[in-house]
Design a protein around this motif. Sequence first.
Motif, PDB file in Angstrom:
ATOM      1  N   GLY A  10       0.829  -1.195   0.000  1.00 11.29           N
ATOM      2  CA  GLY A  10       0.000   0.000   0.000  1.00 11.29           C
ATOM      3  C   GLY A  10       0.866   1.248   0.000  1.00 11.29           C
ATOM      4  N   THR A  33      -3.758  -2.911   0.386  1.00 15.28           N
ATOM      5  CA  THR A  33      -4.370  -2.857   1.712  1.00 15.28           C
ATOM      6  C   THR A  33      -5.517  -1.845   1.739  1.00 15.28           C
ATOM      7  N   ASP A  36      -6.514   2.221   5.431  1.00 12.11           N
ATOM      8  CA  ASP A  36      -6.215   3.640   5.610  1.00 12.11           C
ATOM      9  C   ASP A  36      -7.414   4.354   6.226  1.00 12.11           C
ATOM     10  N   ASP A  55      -4.853   4.461  -1.362  1.00 12.19           N
ATOM     11  CA  ASP A  55      -3.780   3.546  -1.758  1.00 12.19           C
ATOM     12  C   ASP A  55      -4.086   2.879  -3.097  1.00 12.19           C
ATOM     13  N   GLN A 155      -5.044   2.894  11.401  1.00 10.87           N
ATOM     14  CA  GLN A 155      -3.801   2.910  10.618  1.00 10.87           C
ATOM     15  C   GLN A 155      -3.006   4.183  10.842  1.00 10.87           C
ATOM     16  N   GLY A 196       7.423  -0.836   2.119  1.00 12.95           N
ATOM     17  CA  GLY A 196       6.315  -0.052   2.631  1.00 12.95           C
ATOM     18  C   GLY A 196       6.332   0.003   4.141  1.00 12.95           C
ATOM     19  N   SER A 201       1.330  -1.404   6.037  1.00 10.44           N
ATOM     20  CA  SER A 201       1.200  -1.681   4.604  1.00 10.44           C
ATOM     21  C   SER A 201       1.660  -3.093   4.229  1.00 10.44           C
TER      22      SER A 201
END
Length: 311
Positions: A10, A33, A36, A55, A155, A196, A201
Amino acid sequence: MRPHVVALGGGHGLAASLSALRHVTDHVTAVVTVADDGGSSGRLREQYDILPPGDLRMALAALCDDSEWGHLWRDVLQHRFGGEGELAGHAVGNLLIVGLWDLLGDAVSGLDLVGRLLGARGRVLPMAAVPLTITADVTGLDAEHPEVATLVRGQAAVAKTPGQVREIRLDPPEPPARPEALDALREADWVVLGPGSWYTSVMPHLLVPQLAEVLSATPARRILTLNLQMHTSETQGYSAGQHLDTLRAHAPDMRIDVVLADPRVVDDHEALAAHARQLGAELVVAPVSRTDNPVEHDPLRLAAAYRDVIE
């Protein structure tokens, strides 16, 4: 025939791997992913109870066609509104994706349509059918009791925590994976995980039971790409080897074939190779960073490293 590669991740890390993989093969699928909860994505997610689009948008932009048309629509997707009104901070691409989802009633169909608009050299899929929330046990947040774990939820909060992340989980704990993502993994020749944000991620894919099961069973070979920065807010004080250890702790059944690392993050080659072997992997060290900005991946150097491994 060029190999079919599935890239998991992501944000900027996945965009970096996709920007490189597009030079290696025409058959790229991004599995992204959907946890977020910050910025434009977080606002749209909360308002419409949908998958966060940010993402997914970044992955589509990274796969745009190398033409004036592709670059124009990439820039349109990535453009953010300024000012202080209701649109301030929103990316045009996020609004376009959400509008298509509302019109078509299906997340994958909407993403495929944006891909056609961009002339994307690959496909972008969400890893789960529902939006996810990351929760983490974090130590060091209580000055009087630094060893006591605090639950951090979301997140954005996990990514910025000043404490030490010990474990992450997903909510819901057994989310349904998108069947298209599972099919892509079954048909893949190679799977690329990372780079990431390690906990927000890279790891989440391994915590979706259906994805983890197919990842373990697929005949595809697996590459784990290490980050260029070891000491992010999520992984303060981590060595490269500790990154591998945390992945093994969260997904003990996962086997990796190749760990790809830039020389800058390899303090002790033999030690890191030993950590890689615990995942079943060979350590490959290759320069993949930009010469003018060593904390960013260079798409062509990363592509060359992937090509050497894959071909």
